[in-house]
Design a protein around this motif. Structure first.
Motif, short mmCIF file in Angstrom:
data_model
loop_
_atom_site.label_atom_id
_atom_site.label_comp_id
_atom_site.label_asym_id
_atom_site.label_seq_id
_atom_site.Cartn_x
_atom_site.Cartn_y
_atom_site.Cartn_z
N VAL A 134 0.84 -1.20 0.00
CA VAL A 134 0.00 0.00 0.00
C VAL A 134 0.87 1.25 0.00
CG1 VAL A 134 -1.70 1.34 1.30
CG2 VAL A 134 -1.93 -1.14 1.13
N GLN A 135 1.88 1.27 0.82
CA GLN A 135 2.73 2.45 0.92
C GLN A 135 3.54 2.68 -0.35
OE1 GLN A 135 4.88 1.44 4.48
NE2 GLN A 135 3.39 2.42 5.84
N VAL A 136 4.01 1.60 -0.98
CA VAL A 136 4.74 1.73 -2.24
C VAL A 136 3.83 2.30 -3.33
CG1 VAL A 136 5.85 0.44 -4.12
CG2 VAL A 136 6.44 -0.04 -1.74
N CYS A 137 2.61 1.77 -3.41
CA CYS A 137 1.66 2.26 -4.42
C CYS A 137 1.29 3.71 -4.18
CB CYS A 137 0.40 1.39 -4.43
SG CYS A 137 0.63 -0.25 -5.16
N TRP A 138 1.11 4.08 -2.91
CA TRP A 138 0.74 5.46 -2.60
C TRP A 138 1.88 6.41 -2.95
CZ3 TRP A 138 -3.02 8.57 -2.30
CH2 TRP A 138 -2.94 9.77 -1.60
N LYS A 139 3.10 6.03 -2.63
CA LYS A 139 4.26 6.87 -2.96
C LYS A 139 4.39 7.02 -4.47
CE LYS A 139 9.22 7.37 -1.99
NZ LYS A 139 9.68 7.54 -3.38
N LEU A 161 -10.63 9.04 -12.22
CA LEU A 161 -9.27 8.50 -12.29
C LEU A 161 -9.26 7.20 -13.08
CD1 LEU A 161 -6.29 8.55 -11.48
CD2 LEU A 161 -6.94 7.48 -9.30
N PHE A 162 -10.24 6.36 -12.84
CA PHE A 162 -10.36 5.08 -13.55
C PHE A 162 -10.51 5.31 -15.06
CE2 PHE A 162 -13.28 1.88 -15.34
CZ PHE A 162 -12.52 0.75 -15.17
N LEU A 163 -11.32 6.30 -15.44
CA LEU A 163 -11.51 6.60 -16.86
C LEU A 163 -10.24 7.12 -17.50
CD1 LEU A 163 -15.03 8.33 -16.85
CD2 LEU A 163 -14.47 6.01 -17.58
N LEU A 164 -9.54 8.01 -16.81
CA LEU A 164 -8.32 8.58 -17.36
C LEU A 164 -7.26 7.51 -17.60
CD1 LEU A 164 -8.07 11.81 -15.18
CD2 LEU A 164 -8.45 11.73 -17.64
N GLU A 208 -12.74 2.49 -0.40
CA GLU A 208 -12.28 1.27 -1.05
C GLU A 208 -12.11 1.50 -2.56
OE1 GLU A 208 -15.06 -2.04 -1.54
OE2 GLU A 208 -13.58 -3.35 -0.60
N ALA A 209 -13.08 2.19 -3.17
CA ALA A 209 -12.99 2.50 -4.60
C ALA A 209 -11.78 3.39 -4.88
CB ALA A 209 -14.27 3.18 -5.08
N LEU A 210 -11.55 4.36 -4.00
CA LEU A 210 -10.41 5.26 -4.17
C LEU A 210 -9.09 4.49 -4.10
CD1 LEU A 210 -9.09 8.05 -4.33
CD2 LEU A 210 -9.40 8.25 -1.87
N LEU A 211 -8.97 3.61 -3.13
CA LEU A 211 -7.73 2.86 -2.96
C LEU A 211 -7.44 1.96 -4.16
CD1 LEU A 211 -7.72 1.88 0.80
CD2 LEU A 211 -6.00 3.21 -0.41
N PHE A 212 -8.46 1.25 -4.64
CA PHE A 212 -8.22 0.37 -5.78
C PHE A 212 -7.89 1.17 -7.04
CE2 PHE A 212 -10.21 -3.13 -3.33
CZ PHE A 212 -9.22 -4.07 -3.55
N ALA A 213 -8.47 2.36 -7.19
CA ALA A 213 -8.11 3.22 -8.32
C ALA A 213 -6.65 3.66 -8.21
CB ALA A 213 -9.04 4.43 -8.38
N VAL A 214 -6.21 3.96 -7.00
CA VAL A 214 -4.80 4.34 -6.77
C VAL A 214 -3.89 3.16 -7.06
CG1 VAL A 214 -3.13 4.94 -4.97
CG2 VAL A 214 -5.28 6.20 -5.14
N TYR A 215 -4.27 1.96 -6.60
CA TYR A 215 -3.46 0.77 -6.89
C TYR A 215 -3.37 0.55 -8.41
CZ TYR A 215 -4.45 -0.36 -1.96
OH TYR A 215 -4.57 -0.32 -0.59
N TYR A 222 4.04 10.20 -9.49
CA TYR A 222 3.93 10.04 -10.94
C TYR A 222 2.50 10.04 -11.49
CZ TYR A 222 8.87 8.95 -10.72
OH TYR A 222 10.22 9.03 -10.52
N ILE A 223 1.50 10.05 -10.64
CA ILE A 223 0.12 10.10 -11.12
C ILE A 223 -0.56 11.39 -10.68
CG2 ILE A 223 -2.09 8.92 -11.27
CD1 ILE A 223 0.16 7.27 -12.38
N ASP A 224 -0.47 11.69 -9.41
CA ASP A 224 -1.15 12.87 -8.86
C ASP A 224 -0.80 14.16 -9.60
OD1 ASP A 224 -2.89 13.94 -6.72
OD2 ASP A 224 -1.08 15.02 -6.15
#
Length: 411
Positions: free
Chosen positions: A3-8, A105-108, A44-51, A13-15
């Motif tokens: 989780v922390q690696v994906c968030w970083k 985010l999912f669409l982009l 939960e939707a936000l986290l999976f979109a970030v992953y 590189y995405i935000d």
């Protein structure tokens, strides 16, 4: 750790590319690390979109090291997980920002997958949801809705063009542009419309938006001179407002300069190639103009090769693959159907054009634009093969001409 690696990865590189997930409000990550069972459906939707976003931006090697699976499999799994999380959050019937953010985010991100065909219809739904009940909220919510709205405008315009159709622009004057501010300023409620303040965390989307809006304005400009002025003013704005403050301290600085240069070059190419291809332009345009346009187009579509050799571009390779450079590629493909194969530029153009079209996803190749390019390249390939065969036959006939024996002449 995952989780922390994906968030970083997301933050770096995405935000900076999208800037509608207000990071000081993203407490879902902390919950996921400490106690994932406490997550609500929108989190939960936000986290999976970030992953999903993070995995898409990782290299195949890094994905395998992080998740223990191939990148292609990981993208499919986390894309499906994001879809299911969005459905559980009732994304089709809500105007809740905490659900709309992962939806957009999912669409982009989906335009970089083989499921890009879903983007066009779903973007229309997202646009209506973003503009529903958009009044009566605080300054932070209003600003995020503006960011979502304009991201969807850009995405819809791109999706329509990728389907080989003309984008019909409507009047957007009622929706203000996003502000060029930092997350800290937004968190404090500062939503000043001042744009001349240098680089901020929301600058990259504004750069891309400025260029896209300028491109739309070119369609209504009356003369080539007016179009040139529109492009020049756009480039000057971007350089003075944003790029002048890029000191290379962040990875996004390199991308901002690179994307600006490429997209502005494409605008210049488009207006001059259109003028040259018009009935009047075809008559009065000198051969040297078309030759210069051809050389410029080859250079533009060959940019990915040079980028591949640039160390700073490695982290953005997944994103740069999404710039298909249709107009320059179309011009080169059309010119190859009429040019001779003798000069070195034509040979190089042939190789570059095929390599560029080969980078297009299979789904995009099946669009109107993809089919047109495929037809032109196939026709030129058949023509060139015919010319090669004719040259080979001519050479063979010369070699088979009987030569009179000199000794016989002496006798």
């Amino acid at each position: 750790m995952q989780v922390q690696v994906c968030w970083k990865r997301y933050i770096e590189y995405i935000d900076p590319l999208v800037k509608f997930l207000h990071t000081p409000l993203a407490s879902a990550v902390a919950k996921a690390v400490s106690n994932c069972t406490s997550l609500v459906q929108s989190e939960e939707a936000l986290l999976f979109a970030v992953y999903f976003a993070s995995i898409l931006s990782l290299s195949a090697e890094d994905t395998s090291a992080l998740l223990g699976m191939h990148k292609v499999a990981a993208i499919k799994i986390y894309r499906a997980a994001t879809e299911h999380a969005l459905m559980r959050a009732n994304f089709l019937v809500t105007d809740d920002l905490s659900v709309l953010q992962p939806f957009v985010l999912f669409l982009l991100l989906s335009i970089f997958t083989d499921e890009a065909k879903l983007v066009w219809p779903l973007t229309g739904i997202a646009q209506r949801l973003v503009t529903t009940h958009s009044t009566g909220h605080g300054p932070v919510s209003q600003e995020i809705r503006r960011r979502l709205y304009w991201q969807l405008w850009y995405l819809d315009k791109r999706a329509v063009e990728d389907h080989g159709k003309s984008a019909l622009d409507t009047n957007h004057d009622t929706v203000s542009l996003p502000c060029n501010i930092t997350d800290t300023e937004l968190d404090l409620g500062y939503t000043s419309t001042t744009q001349d303040k240098g680089w901020a965390e929301s600058s990259f989307p504004l750069i891309r938006l400025d260029i896209a809006r300028t491109r739309s304005s070119l369609a209504t400009a009356q003369s080539l001179y007016e179009k040139e002025q529109l492009i020049q003013r756009c480039h000057s704005r971007i350089k003075s407002r944003y790029l002048a403050s890029c000191d290379g301290s962040q990875p996004i600085h390199w991308l901002a300069k690179h994307v600006t240069g490429v997209l502005i070059s494409e605008l210049w190419f488009e207006i001059h190639s259109a003028a040259c291809s018009s009935p009047l332009g075809a008559v009065i345009s000198p051969r040297s103009t078309r030759a210069k346009l051809f050389s410029t187009a080859v250079s533009i579509i060959d940019i990915p090769r040079g980028v591949h050799e640039d160390a700073q571009a490695k982290a953005w390779s997944w994103l740069l693959k999404g710039y298909l450079q249709f107009q320059p590629l179309l011009f080169v493909a059309a010119e190859l159907s009429a040019r001779s194969m003798g000069d070195s530029l034509s040979v190089r153009a042939w190789e570059v054009a095929h390599a560029a079209f080969g980078r297009w996803p299979d789904e995009t190749r099946r669009t109107g634009q993809g089919k047109l390019l495929d037809s032109l390249l196939r026709n030129s390939q058949e023509r060139w093969r015919g010319m090669q065969q004719e040259a080979a036959l001519a050479t063979a006939s010369l070699l088979n001409v009987p030569v009179e024996d000199e000794s016989a002449q002496d006798k």
